[in-house]
Design an enzyme around this catalytic site. Structure first.
Site, PDB file in Angstrom:
ATOM      1  CE1 TYR A 173      -1.772  -6.769  -0.778  1.00 51.61           C
ATOM      2  CE2 TYR A 173      -0.452  -4.869  -1.418  1.00 51.61           C
ATOM      3  CZ  TYR A 173      -1.588  -5.643  -1.572  1.00 51.61           C
ATOM      4  OH  TYR A 173      -2.523  -5.307  -2.517  1.00 51.61           O
ATOM      5  CB  SER A 228      -0.194  -7.104  -9.457  1.00 51.33           C
ATOM      6  OG  SER A 228       1.053  -6.924  -8.830  1.00 51.33           O
ATOM      7  CE  LYS A 253      -1.726  -8.508  -4.213  1.00 52.78           C
ATOM      8  NZ  LYS A 253      -2.792  -9.307  -4.862  1.00 52.78           N
TER       9      LYS A 253
END
Length: 240
Positions: free
Chosen positions: A149, A135, A153
């Site tokens: 992004y 992560s 995650k």
């Protein structure tokens, strides 16, 4: 010997985790997956009896399914998967977002894991295996322009917790490795400044100047130690 799949294994933390798995005392059998073939071939040359690999576009379902089938066909079992492959682009404010670019990122960072998991779960249940999702602090700390992004995650953390709840025989966790000295950091310093807040861009410049970036082998080693030894009461957690 354990049998483990590592995605994004051609460089950075992925390559560091692959090397730790392949080296003594673990000496695992490893299926390496990445877009760039040459580093995977180098691993196979160095560890000819321990490495199988697939190079290809991880946004394609067939690549992810083939990696699981290769582990079973070549090594006869599957004991773990490390989902490490990810891209950072696009960096742009939501007001300037290109939905098609977000979808490309999600295809790699998130959706690529689903066909692999679907194929792997029966084998992982049989081996009481483990799954690591790599992560990022961006899942919970919000940077200007990082919506694609960071949200991918955050979705990864949720998927890890969901898998742990649904499959109690499979140990699952999500690991935020911190800031590492990788190509992603180079891109942040050299290419993405115009899309970021100046103060946030300066932070990443200073991390390099102040020698505050971890070598990928450090969090990579932590990840593999957890893959080998972590107690079940950590399953479903997000760790830093």
């Amino acid at each position: 010997m354990p049998v483990v799949i590592v995605t994004g294994a051609s460089r950075g933390m992925g390559a560091a985790m692959a090397r730790k798995l392949l080296s003594a005392p673990i000496s695992a059998k490893v299926v390496l997956v990445a877009r760039t073939e040459e580093p995977l071939k180098a691993f196979a040359t160095e560890f000819p009896d321990q490495v199988a690999y697939i190079s290809g576009d991880l946004s394609k379902d067939e690549i992810n399914i083939a990696a699981v089938k290769l582990a079973i066909d070549k090594f006869g079992a599957l004991d773990g998967i490390v989902f490490n492959a990810a891209v950072l682009d696009p960096i742009a404010a939501v007001a300037k977002a290109d939905a098609a670019e977000w979808k490309k990122l999600y295809d790699i960072n998130f959706f690529s894991m689903l066909p692999a998991l679907k194929e792997a779960i029966p084998h992982l249940k049989a081996s009481k295996g483990k799954v690591i999702f790599i992560s990022s602090g961006a899942a919970h700390h919000y940077f200007y322009g990082w919506g694609a992004y960071g949200s991918s995650k955050a979705a990864t953390d949720h998927l890890a917790a969901t898998l742990a709840a649904e499959e109690p025989d499979i140990f699952t966790f999500s690991l935020d490795p911190g800031v590492m000295d990788t190509n992603m950091q180079v891109a942040l310093r050299e290419a993405h400044g115009p899309e970021m807040k100046p103060s946030e861009h300066e932070r990443f410049l200073n991390l390099k100047t102040d020698n505050a970036l971890s070598p990928p082998s450090l969090p990579g080693g932590v990840a593999i130690n957890l893959l080998m030894k972590a107690p079940m009461d950590l399953s479903g957690k997000t760790l830093r």
